[in-house]
Design a protein around this motif. Sequence first.
Motif, PDB file in Angstrom:
ATOM      1  N   LEU A  50       0.824  -1.208   0.000  1.00  0.00           N
ATOM      2  CA  LEU A  50       0.000   0.000   0.000  1.00  0.00           C
ATOM      3  C   LEU A  50       0.858   1.257   0.000  1.00  0.00           C
ATOM      4  N   TRP A  51       1.936   1.220   0.779  1.00  0.00           N
ATOM      5  CA  TRP A  51       2.836   2.363   0.794  1.00  0.00           C
ATOM      6  C   TRP A  51       3.429   2.587  -0.594  1.00  0.00           C
ATOM      7  N   MET A  52       3.834   1.509  -1.269  1.00  0.00           N
ATOM      8  CA  MET A  52       4.444   1.634  -2.591  1.00  0.00           C
ATOM      9  C   MET A  52       3.447   2.213  -3.606  1.00  0.00           C
ATOM     10  N   ILE A  53       2.203   1.741  -3.558  1.00  0.00           N
ATOM     11  CA  ILE A  53       1.191   2.275  -4.472  1.00  0.00           C
ATOM     12  C   ILE A  53       0.943   3.750  -4.183  1.00  0.00           C
ATOM     13  N   ASP A  54       0.852   4.101  -2.906  1.00  0.00           N
ATOM     14  CA  ASP A  54       0.645   5.501  -2.540  1.00  0.00           C
ATOM     15  C   ASP A  54       1.820   6.363  -2.983  1.00  0.00           C
ATOM     16  N   GLU A  55       3.034   5.835  -2.856  1.00  0.00           N
ATOM     17  CA  GLU A  55       4.225   6.574  -3.288  1.00  0.00           C
ATOM     18  C   GLU A  55       4.205   6.795  -4.808  1.00  0.00           C
ATOM     19  N   ASN A 145      -7.910   7.845 -15.621  1.00  0.00           N
ATOM     20  CA  ASN A 145      -7.795   6.963 -14.459  1.00  0.00           C
ATOM     21  C   ASN A 145      -6.632   6.005 -14.690  1.00  0.00           C
ATOM     22  N   PHE A 146      -5.772   5.895 -13.695  1.00  0.00           N
ATOM     23  CA  PHE A 146      -4.638   4.976 -13.750  1.00  0.00           C
ATOM     24  C   PHE A 146      -4.875   3.879 -12.718  1.00  0.00           C
ATOM     25  N   THR A 147      -4.595   2.633 -13.103  1.00  0.00           N
ATOM     26  CA  THR A 147      -4.712   1.505 -12.186  1.00  0.00           C
ATOM     27  C   THR A 147      -3.313   0.991 -11.887  1.00  0.00           C
ATOM     28  N   ILE A 148      -2.975   0.978 -10.605  1.00  0.00           N
ATOM     29  CA  ILE A 148      -1.666   0.498 -10.154  1.00  0.00           C
ATOM     30  C   ILE A 148      -1.899  -0.812  -9.408  1.00  0.00           C
ATOM     31  N   SER A 149      -1.147  -1.835  -9.779  1.00  0.00           N
ATOM     32  CA  SER A 149      -1.309  -3.152  -9.165  1.00  0.00           C
ATOM     33  C   SER A 149       0.061  -3.717  -8.807  1.00  0.00           C
ATOM     34  N   ILE A 150       0.165  -4.304  -7.608  1.00  0.00           N
ATOM     35  CA  ILE A 150       1.410  -4.928  -7.161  1.00  0.00           C
ATOM     36  C   ILE A 150       1.095  -6.338  -6.683  1.00  0.00           C
ATOM     37  N   ASN A 151       1.878  -7.326  -7.146  1.00  0.00           N
ATOM     38  CA  ASN A 151       1.721  -8.734  -6.732  1.00  0.00           C
ATOM     39  C   ASN A 151       2.967  -9.173  -5.977  1.00  0.00           C
ATOM     40  N   TRP A 152       2.779 -10.022  -4.986  1.00  0.00           N
ATOM     41  CA  TRP A 152       3.894 -10.605  -4.248  1.00  0.00           C
ATOM     42  C   TRP A 152       3.491 -11.981  -3.742  1.00  0.00           C
ATOM     43  N   VAL A 153       4.490 -12.778  -3.364  1.00  0.00           N
ATOM     44  CA  VAL A 153       4.246 -14.107  -2.829  1.00  0.00           C
ATOM     45  C   VAL A 153       4.045 -13.986  -1.329  1.00  0.00           C
ATOM     46  N   ALA A 154       2.981 -14.605  -0.838  1.00  0.00           N
ATOM     47  CA  ALA A 154       2.676 -14.551   0.587  1.00  0.00           C
ATOM     48  C   ALA A 154       3.680 -15.373   1.386  1.00  0.00           C
TER      49      ALA A 154
END
Length: 181
Positions: A50-55, A145-154
């Motif tokens: 969330l921090w990365m998307i906000d940044e 509108n821009f869509t930002i998406s981040i994926n990671w392994v849990a």
Amino acid sequence: MNKQLIQSGMTLIEVLVTVLIVSVGLLGLASLQATSIKEGMDTSKRSQGLWMIDELASRMRVNTAGLANGYTGAGTVAALCTGGAVTQCNAGNECTGNEMARFDVWQVICGANAGPGVVASSNDNINITDYSITCDAAPCDATSNFTISINWVAKAVQDAASSSATYNEDDEQNITMTIRP
């Protein structure tokens, strides 16, 4: 004498049953603690995401010149973080809006490489497998509108998976946010 022997035998059985019940309870608590720690790590990764998307959203609001294709054309994680050089945009190096956008994405997604074993950025903590920045209409500008998406392994999935470095898509967590700079 038989009565006393039977009573001491019953006491021993009661003690063994009590030990069994307490052992099962303690094993349950240990399992709950391990699960709690793994879920806490996943919550931490979600906060970092969330921090990365906000940044990225904040940087997009500042660099409207790079909205046309700088942010959406930055590339994949592998190409961005291990591939070609990204122009360092700082006081000594003038950059175009698109160069600054690519630098912004590189800095947030890849972070500073401080060497093995050193945690220097959010990417070191979150283990990003993929990201995307897309625009809903061309040409992309401050009204799009821009869509930002981040994926990671849990973390829980990494522990449960085999020792190989490949994961199924179902093993990933994702955060997606739509913004208008």
